[in-house]
Enzyme design. Structure first.
Site, PDB file in Angstrom:
ATOM      1  N   LYS A 208       0.841  -1.202   0.000  1.00 40.43           N
ATOM      2  CA  LYS A 208       0.000   0.000   0.000  1.00 40.43           C
ATOM      3  C   LYS A 208       0.875   1.252   0.000  1.00 40.43           C
ATOM      4  O   LYS A 208       0.685   2.155  -0.794  1.00 40.43           O
ATOM      5  CB  LYS A 208      -0.914  -0.040   1.230  1.00 40.43           C
ATOM      6  CG  LYS A 208      -1.810   1.169   1.354  1.00 40.43           C
ATOM      7  CD  LYS A 208      -2.761   1.029   2.532  1.00 40.43           C
ATOM      8  CE  LYS A 208      -3.444   2.374   2.785  1.00 40.43           C
ATOM      9  NZ  LYS A 208      -4.371   2.352   3.905  1.00 40.43           N
ATOM     10  N   GLU A 214      10.516  -4.762   4.477  1.00 45.74           N
ATOM     11  CA  GLU A 214      10.597  -6.167   4.057  1.00 45.74           C
ATOM     12  C   GLU A 214      10.286  -6.303   2.569  1.00 45.74           C
ATOM     13  O   GLU A 214      10.995  -6.995   1.827  1.00 45.74           O
ATOM     14  CB  GLU A 214       9.592  -7.022   4.847  1.00 45.74           C
ATOM     15  CG  GLU A 214       9.905  -7.185   6.314  1.00 45.74           C
ATOM     16  CD  GLU A 214       9.300  -6.100   7.180  1.00 45.74           C
ATOM     17  OE1 GLU A 214       8.999  -4.991   6.656  1.00 45.74           O
ATOM     18  OE2 GLU A 214       9.138  -6.329   8.381  1.00 45.74           O
ATOM     19  N   GLY A 269      -4.834  -1.805   4.996  1.00 44.13           N
ATOM     20  CA  GLY A 269      -4.069  -2.967   4.525  1.00 44.13           C
ATOM     21  C   GLY A 269      -4.773  -4.277   4.814  1.00 44.13           C
ATOM     22  O   GLY A 269      -4.872  -5.162   3.958  1.00 44.13           O
ATOM     23  N   ARG A 270      -5.294  -4.427   6.031  1.00 42.99           N
ATOM     24  CA  ARG A 270      -5.922  -5.703   6.398  1.00 42.99           C
ATOM     25  C   ARG A 270      -7.345  -5.835   5.867  1.00 42.99           C
ATOM     26  O   ARG A 270      -8.024  -6.820   6.138  1.00 42.99           O
ATOM     27  CB  ARG A 270      -5.873  -5.897   7.921  1.00 42.99           C
ATOM     28  CG  ARG A 270      -6.462  -4.744   8.718  1.00 42.99           C
ATOM     29  CD  ARG A 270      -6.095  -4.872  10.187  1.00 42.99           C
ATOM     30  NE  ARG A 270      -6.505  -3.703  10.974  1.00 42.99           N
ATOM     31  CZ  ARG A 270      -5.802  -2.591  11.073  1.00 42.99           C
ATOM     32  NH1 ARG A 270      -4.660  -2.459  10.425  1.00 42.99           N
ATOM     33  NH2 ARG A 270      -6.227  -1.596  11.828  1.00 42.99           N
ATOM     34  N   GLU A 355      -4.678  -6.674  14.719  1.00 44.74           N
ATOM     35  CA  GLU A 355      -4.176  -5.346  14.356  1.00 44.74           C
ATOM     36  C   GLU A 355      -5.323  -4.339  14.499  1.00 44.74           C
ATOM     37  O   GLU A 355      -5.089  -3.160  14.725  1.00 44.74           O
ATOM     38  CB  GLU A 355      -3.616  -5.346  12.922  1.00 44.74           C
ATOM     39  CG  GLU A 355      -2.489  -4.345  12.739  1.00 44.74           C
ATOM     40  CD  GLU A 355      -1.790  -4.429  11.387  1.00 44.74           C
ATOM     41  OE1 GLU A 355      -2.419  -4.109  10.376  1.00 44.74           O
ATOM     42  OE2 GLU A 355      -0.594  -4.794  11.349  1.00 44.74           O
ATOM     43  N   HIS A 387      -5.898 -33.363  17.222  1.00 43.34           N
ATOM     44  CA  HIS A 387      -4.813 -34.229  17.698  1.00 43.34           C
ATOM     45  C   HIS A 387      -3.646 -33.408  18.199  1.00 43.34           C
ATOM     46  O   HIS A 387      -2.512 -33.882  18.262  1.00 43.34           O
ATOM     47  CB  HIS A 387      -4.392 -35.187  16.581  1.00 43.34           C
ATOM     48  CG  HIS A 387      -5.512 -36.086  16.187  1.00 43.34           C
ATOM     49  ND1 HIS A 387      -5.752 -37.288  16.804  1.00 43.34           N
ATOM     50  CD2 HIS A 387      -6.512 -35.922  15.287  1.00 43.34           C
ATOM     51  CE1 HIS A 387      -6.828 -37.849  16.278  1.00 43.34           C
ATOM     52  NE2 HIS A 387      -7.313 -37.024  15.362  1.00 43.34           N
ATOM     53  N   LYS A 498       9.614  -0.942  14.206  1.00 43.61           N
ATOM     54  CA  LYS A 498      10.190  -0.627  12.892  1.00 43.61           C
ATOM     55  C   LYS A 498      11.281   0.433  13.043  1.00 43.61           C
ATOM     56  O   LYS A 498      12.358   0.328  12.460  1.00 43.61           O
ATOM     57  CB  LYS A 498       9.109  -0.057  11.962  1.00 43.61           C
ATOM     58  CG  LYS A 498       8.100  -1.034  11.445  1.00 43.61           C
ATOM     59  CD  LYS A 498       7.220  -0.342  10.403  1.00 43.61           C
ATOM     60  CE  LYS A 498       6.001  -1.170  10.060  1.00 43.61           C
ATOM     61  NZ  LYS A 498       5.065  -0.514   9.157  1.00 43.61           N
TER      62      LYS A 498
HETATM   63  O1  F6P Z   1       3.278  -2.994   9.723  1.00 43.13           O
HETATM   64  C1  F6P Z   1       1.932  -3.166   9.607  1.00 43.13           C
HETATM   65  C2  F6P Z   1       1.428  -2.826   8.238  1.00 43.13           C
HETATM   66  O2  F6P Z   1       1.355  -1.454   8.094  1.00 43.13           O
HETATM   67  C3  F6P Z   1       0.089  -3.488   7.966  1.00 43.13           C
HETATM   68  O3  F6P Z   1      -0.976  -2.786   8.469  1.00 43.13           O
HETATM   69  C4  F6P Z   1       0.109  -3.614   6.493  1.00 43.13           C
HETATM   70  O4  F6P Z   1      -0.843  -4.533   6.037  1.00 43.13           O
HETATM   71  C5  F6P Z   1       1.526  -4.063   6.267  1.00 43.13           C
HETATM   72  O5  F6P Z   1       2.279  -3.339   7.225  1.00 43.13           O
HETATM   73  C6  F6P Z   1       2.067  -3.871   4.890  1.00 43.13           C
HETATM   74  O6  F6P Z   1       2.044  -2.543   4.501  1.00 43.13           O
HETATM   75  P1  F6P Z   1       2.230  -2.125   2.983  1.00 43.13           P
HETATM   76  O7  F6P Z   1       1.117  -2.728   2.202  1.00 43.13           O
HETATM   77  O8  F6P Z   1       2.170  -0.627   2.986  1.00 43.13           O
HETATM   78  O9  F6P Z   1       3.568  -2.635   2.525  1.00 43.13           O
END
Ligand code: F6P
Length: 531
Positions: A208, A214, A269-270, A355, A387, A498
């Site tokens: 987003k 990452e 995002g979620r 979240e 199980h 972060k």
């Molecule tokens: O670190 C949490 C977050 O901001 C989430 O809410 C989001 O889904 C995820 O990181 C990834 O963010 P982006 O889509 O901006 O890379």
């Protein structure tokens, strides 16, 4: 200033009611009311919710609904659908419901008036691209058709796509090969690309913000991996597309905005798996099935928006979560899908629920000291969980409300397997609710019962049913957030870690000075650098 939840008379009425009924056993509640099982169910959008095995009476439900009304749930639902900026801390509308509104349908007096048009435009762009890929017409730089699709993203930009891909794999084009990379651990990238030919591989960089460490690290490694073989930077245009709200950052990465699929700041995002973040899903299952999934979401949206609270599935489930969380002191909720295709559904729900509801201040900015907010969500598909951790569910000292999910029809019929599977769903909720007395002298065989559960059933796992299921939990979380008076749409809790990771990064180099930090962090750094 809004009144604190625990000061509300409607909450206090529930406290008094809890004291009266909390020891009542489900065995007695069922014995007194033979019609309970038939009565305590609700249906919408193809889902059947049986909530009879909850530790409630009709009076409990009446009081919970009164609490929801007292907390202004009706007004808050309307405000969300209207596009009011209910994400107060980020000053944003919350309009994931606009992503699945049918073409041309005007969202009730939307404060974001044209939300529908860009949504349809992006859906059209996604469909064109998905169809080209599915037909083998999208060629890589060297002229070979793309057959490997690697989604790079994390959090909402990964969990929705991977969950939906797994859930709807039965509907996917099997000639295409899908992989998902999220972790910054290089193992994730290495394993996901193992055996793939760069000439036939497309990366979807889903982020987003397009600033997530990452995802950018993985996308950079993907670029190097592809260019090592393809050699020419012009190849990026054929092998990389982006899904993002941030055009500038996408361009800076080297992806042509022609190959960017946009969405908007009013999609969290979620809550984004039905936006362009679902591009990999659409490629896998095709535009027609993707639109069916959106229809399923929309059917549940409409139900949530219009159904009376006492017959409203997300409201009922949200209020039951409040009931166990705030009165019984339950710390967790187990989600137990009896369908192997839903194996990533609990992981997906963890971000959606935790979240959203892991908050400690009210919408007015007051610290919450007198009540609990979001419980921990967790789970595994049945029957595997049986199980493993069900022992604790049946005989442990903790109360764990459970959601069972099952289907009438198997997608892969195989002998008696499906009956065996479903017999276990019905047996587990029954055993939890009613238990069994131990034979004399064998207390370890005692099943006390009185352990609550919901059972959610549907005809079969289709794209539409998946949409309805996800929307059910989205709106259940919204309902809980209204009662707890929190903002379910921000996530400031992820920031500090972060920032600190960025601060610590330079100190990992052996020749860098050790920082003046707490003694544990310094000891850990010293150990890491000594190897
Ligand atoms: O670190 C949490 C977050 O901001 C989430 O809410 C989001 O889904 C995820 O990181 C990834 O963010 P982006 O889509 O901006 O890379």
């Amino acid at each position: 200033m809004t009144i604190m939840l625990t000061d509300r008379p409607s909450f206090q009425a529930l406290e008094a009611h809890y004291r009266q009924i909390h020891q009542r056993h489900l065995r007695d509640l069922f014995a007194e009311d033979p019609a309970r099982g038939e009565r305590m169910h609700a249906e919408a959008a193809g889902l059947y919710l049986d909530y009879a095995k909850n530790r409630i009476t009709d009076e409990t439900l009446r009081l919970l609904v009164a609490l929801a009304e007292d907390c202004g749930l009706r007004k808050r639902i309307d405000a969300m659908f209207r596009g009011d900026k209910i994400n107060l801390t980020e000053e944003r509308s919350v309009l994931h419901t606009a992503l699945r509104a049918p073409r041309g349908k005007c969202l009730a007096a939307a404060a974001v008036p044209d939300a529908g048009k860009p949504v349809q435009r992006v859906l059209g762009h996604m469909a064109k691209f998905a169809n080209q890929l599915r037909a083998g017409e999208w060629l890589g730089f060297t002229g070979k058709p793309i057959c490997n699709i690697v989604n790079i993203g994390i959090g909402g930009s990964d969990l929705g796509p991977v969950m939906a891909y797994e859930a709807l794999r039965r509907y996917s084009k099997r000639q295409l090969n899908f992989r998902f990379v999220s972790n910054v651990d290089g193992t994730d990238f290495k394993e996901a690309t193992r055996g793939l030919s760069p000439e036939k591989t497309l990366f979807i960089v889903a982020s987003k913000t397009f600033t997530t460490l990452e995802t950018l690290a993985n996308a950079e490694s993907a670029k190097q991996w592809a260019l090592k073989k393809l050699r020419d930077p012009a190849a990026v245009a054929r092998h990389f597309v982006a899904v993002s709200t941030a055009a500038e950052e996408v361009t800076a990465f080297g992806i042509d905005t022609k190959n960017m699929f946009g969405f908007w700041d009013w999609v969290g995002g979620r809550y984004s798996m039905d936006s362009a973040i679902g591009l990999s899903t659409m490629i896998a299952i095709g535009p027609k099935h993707f639109l069916e999934m959106l229809d399923g979401f929309h059917a549940m949206d409409e139900h949530f928006r219009t159904a009376p609270f006492d017959r409203n599935l997300p409201v009922l489930m949200g209020l039951l979560t409040v009931w166990y969380n705030n009165f019984f002191g339950a710390q967790t909720v187990a989600v137990l899908p009896y369908d192997q295709y839903l194996k990533r559904f609990p992981a997906y729900l963890q971000q959606l629920t935790m979240e959203s509801s892991g908050k400690g201040v009210t919408l007015d900015g007051e610290a919450i000291a007198t009540y609990q907010t979001g419980p921990i969500f967790w789970g595994e598909p049945g029957t595997n969980g049986q199980h493993s951790f069900y022992q604790l569910l049946h005989q442990g000292t903790k109360l764990v409300p459970c959601d069972f999910i099952g289907f009438r029809q198997a997608l892969n019929p195989l002998g008696r397997h499906h009956d065996l599977l479903m017999a276990n769903v019905f047996a587990q909720s029954k055993a939890l609710a009613f238990g069994q007395e131990a034979p004399a002298g064998e207390p370890y065989r005692n099943f006390a019962g009185n352990r609550p559960s919901n059972t959610i059933l549907a005809e079969r796992l289709t794209p539409a049913i998946l949409g309805a299921l996800v929307a059910l939990y989205e709106h259940s979380v919204f309902t809980q957030g209204v009662v707890w008076n929190i903002n379910p749409f921000d996530q400031f809790g992820v920031q500090l870690g972060k920032v600190l990771a960025q601060e610590i990064l330079p100190s990992l180099a052996r020749d860098a000075p050790l920082p003046e930090d707490d003694s544990s962090t310094v000891a850990l750094l010293r150990w890491y650098r000594a190897g």
